[in-house]
Design an enzyme around this catalytic site. Sequence first.
Site, PDB file in Angstrom:
ATOM      1  N   ALA A 140       0.877  -1.102   0.140  1.00 28.89           N
ATOM      2  CA  ALA A 140      -0.021   0.202   0.149  1.00 28.89           C
ATOM      3  C   ALA A 140       0.975   1.161  -0.203  1.00 28.89           C
ATOM      4  O   ALA A 140       1.054   1.952   1.051  1.00 28.89           O
ATOM      5  CB  ALA A 140      -0.943   0.133   1.255  1.00 28.89           C
ATOM      6  N   ASN A 171      -5.386   3.393 -14.682  1.00 29.05           N
ATOM      7  CA  ASN A 171      -5.388   2.568 -13.535  1.00 29.05           C
ATOM      8  C   ASN A 171      -6.678   2.904 -12.770  1.00 29.05           C
ATOM      9  O   ASN A 171      -6.595   3.709 -11.971  1.00 29.05           O
ATOM     10  CB  ASN A 171      -3.944   2.953 -12.613  1.00 29.05           C
ATOM     11  CG  ASN A 171      -4.089   2.146 -11.507  1.00 29.05           C
ATOM     12  OD1 ASN A 171      -4.857   1.183 -10.993  1.00 29.05           O
ATOM     13  ND2 ASN A 171      -2.956   2.236 -10.636  1.00 29.05           N
ATOM     14  N   CYS A 177      -6.746   0.720  -8.752  1.00 26.45           N
ATOM     15  CA  CYS A 177      -5.854   0.539  -7.555  1.00 26.45           C
ATOM     16  C   CYS A 177      -6.724   0.523  -6.388  1.00 26.45           C
ATOM     17  O   CYS A 177      -7.437   1.348  -6.090  1.00 26.45           O
ATOM     18  CB  CYS A 177      -5.112   1.728  -7.434  1.00 26.45           C
ATOM     19  SG  CYS A 177      -3.772   1.525  -6.384  1.00 26.45           S
ATOM     20  N   THR A 215      -3.421  -5.645  -8.320  1.00 31.35           N
ATOM     21  CA  THR A 215      -3.446  -6.660  -7.399  1.00 31.35           C
ATOM     22  C   THR A 215      -4.627  -7.135  -6.847  1.00 31.35           C
ATOM     23  O   THR A 215      -5.820  -6.619  -6.908  1.00 31.35           O
ATOM     24  CB  THR A 215      -2.647  -5.819  -6.096  1.00 31.35           C
ATOM     25  OG1 THR A 215      -3.500  -4.691  -5.701  1.00 31.35           O
ATOM     26  CG2 THR A 215      -1.095  -5.677  -6.298  1.00 31.35           C
ATOM     27  N   GLY A 273       2.340 -11.464  -6.656  1.00 33.51           N
ATOM     28  CA  GLY A 273       3.189 -12.611  -6.345  1.00 33.51           C
ATOM     29  C   GLY A 273       2.661 -13.629  -6.757  1.00 33.51           C
ATOM     30  O   GLY A 273       1.748 -13.946  -7.176  1.00 33.51           O
ATOM     31  N   GLY A 319       0.283 -10.499 -12.826  1.00 34.76           N
ATOM     32  CA  GLY A 319      -0.270 -11.025 -11.788  1.00 34.76           C
ATOM     33  C   GLY A 319       0.337 -12.530 -11.471  1.00 34.76           C
ATOM     34  O   GLY A 319      -0.127 -13.518 -11.785  1.00 34.76           O
ATOM     35  N   GLY A 320       1.547 -12.251 -10.691  1.00 35.20           N
ATOM     36  CA  GLY A 320       1.911 -13.817 -10.273  1.00 35.20           C
ATOM     37  C   GLY A 320       3.092 -14.328 -11.473  1.00 35.20           C
ATOM     38  O   GLY A 320       3.328 -15.456 -11.189  1.00 35.20           O
ATOM     39  N   GLY A 345       6.396  -7.696 -12.275  1.00 33.07           N
ATOM     40  CA  GLY A 345       6.326  -6.597 -11.180  1.00 33.07           C
ATOM     41  C   GLY A 345       7.001  -7.213  -9.903  1.00 33.07           C
ATOM     42  O   GLY A 345       8.316  -7.160  -9.801  1.00 33.07           O
ATOM     43  N   SER A 346       6.165  -7.624  -9.227  1.00 37.59           N
ATOM     44  CA  SER A 346       6.706  -8.730  -7.919  1.00 37.59           C
ATOM     45  C   SER A 346       7.925  -9.492  -8.173  1.00 37.59           C
ATOM     46  O   SER A 346       8.660  -9.710  -7.067  1.00 37.59           O
ATOM     47  CB  SER A 346       5.466  -9.192  -7.237  1.00 37.59           C
ATOM     48  OG  SER A 346       4.424  -8.437  -6.961  1.00 37.59           O
TER      49      SER A 346
END
Lengths: 305, 300
Positions: free
Chosen positions: A69, A126, A129, A193, A218, A244-245, A266-267
């Site tokens: 966040a 976006n 969010c 996310t 993740g 995403g993932g 990203g992650s």
Amino acid sequence: MNLSTTFLGQKFPNPIVLASGILGVTAAGMTNVIKNGCGAVTAKSLAVKPRPGHPNPTVISNEHYMINAVGLSGEGLENAEAEFAKYKKNCPKNPLIASVISMKMEGFEAVTKRVNQTKADLIEVNISCPNVEDEFGRSFAALPETAYEATKIVKANSELPVIIKISPNVTSIVEIAKAVEEGGADAVNMGNTLGPGMVIDTHFKKPVLANKMGGVSGPAIKPITVKNVWQISQSTNLPIIATGGILTGNDAVEMFLAGASLVGIGSGVYYRGIEIFQKVNDEIQEYMEKENVGEIKDLIGFAHQ
Amino acid sequence: MKVYDIPKDFKIKEIVRNSSQVVTLIFEGTLNSIPGQFVMLWLPEVDEKPISISLDDPEKNEIHLSIADIGPVTHKFCEEMKVGDSLGMRGPYGTSFSLSGEAARSSESVTTSSDPVQQSHAVQDSEQAGMTLQHVAMIGGGCGCAPMRYLAYEARKKGVEVDYYIGVRTKDLVMFEEEMTSIGCNVFVSTDDGTHGEKGFITQQLEKNLAAKKVDKIYTCGPEMMMKVVADIAQKNEIPAEISMERYMKCGFGICGQCCLDDSGLRLCKEGPVITGERALQSKEFGNYHRDKMGIKHSF
């Protein structure tokens, strides 16, 4: 075997896009990502004016998930314009996607028009969010009506192709994707996310994130992304960026097979280091060689056949 | 090495006042860190700040964090904590100082090998490889004395001669002088107003001492303008230097992009905070500007 691909009229040297919110603060940060093998970058989500964001902790992580966040902190498009120009000078062959936010529906016009003045190649909106919410805790991506409305405003004002970044946190992703398509979107990014979620420290007996709750990303969320991409691919004609993932080349291929044209990472930088971009490219290449696939487009949506 | 990316609680066993501004919180436990690394120190419901480690002793089972009371959050760390309280820590993060003659250790490559910065870094590495350090200088400005303290302990354990420089504004801010003397360091103190040690900047003492006798390596942590002068002195004297640079940090593990340096994109939380003097001097940010938590540039 050819990793280059075309998306919304732009040439991408490979199908990997840096996801918004990761390493996208400065031209130097984004250029470093390209040097490490990424195909294109999405800058951090920005409004026209600077925003401070939340206090720390803003991002925490373990082997299964990351939760953040950050609070949409950013220097604002007015300050980022110079960073965009510098990035494009450094990396003319790697598309720059500007990611924009607005706290209010009526703000999408101004933020879109401000992007028109920059060197960005594409605009990503976006609307999803989880840190920006209305009084009932909903993002614009939560309802078909607001998703449609935001898309329509951006499309009417943008000189660039429009990607809408939608949220996995909805009852029917098909309904949202169709609304966005009807609003005139050129593509979707699926997506933001998951959650929001929360982590409580059992010693201090308090939530860890300063904002208490945050978006979950993740490896844990990958199957949800695959399913959402599959359904959007089946029910609309929108090109899709899957985010995403995604950690490996095999994850990326899974997204292509479900219907994605590009993949966002990203992650994954946390899990495999900044080398992840080159590693995923190499792994996609290996897969294509093994399976005798000539081009990425031959994989897109193949699982539906 | 175990790294905590979600905060873990550590209990305060002792609190030591080092100067009118700096307090050392001594926690039970160890992080198995290396000098130069830092933690994200969390006060629940308030904030989390990057703090360099001023000692990590697995034998005594102690982690020391020396904190300057300079803002609302550090004020709470310095003035409101009691023995028996706990704080959360993530880490240890970042690169460390090197006592073996190599350049700062880095866990990841910043750019490809075609990058000139990377190449020069590699050249410097190989030139220094295998070199044994006998005599080093550590220059701490203000609270920058904290990671220098941890490094001094490690250097003394290896029998390395240490010149430990303390640069502060005035007498009340002098820290670690007796302690560093007691472990066998040659201690030099400068205050801006001349109330203790020599009057003037600590870099003037460094320059004077180097003119008499060179050292094998120079380490520094403190205000960036001071470190810029140290890096320039090191370069002029052809002495390898390691600099601990600081930028606004959020994640601490290399993903948020907040602490990337111009123009290399080096992430100071991951490929830093300790970088070579050469690399610092190549960054156009060093000694010139930094970015705030929104990413807006400010001049020093």
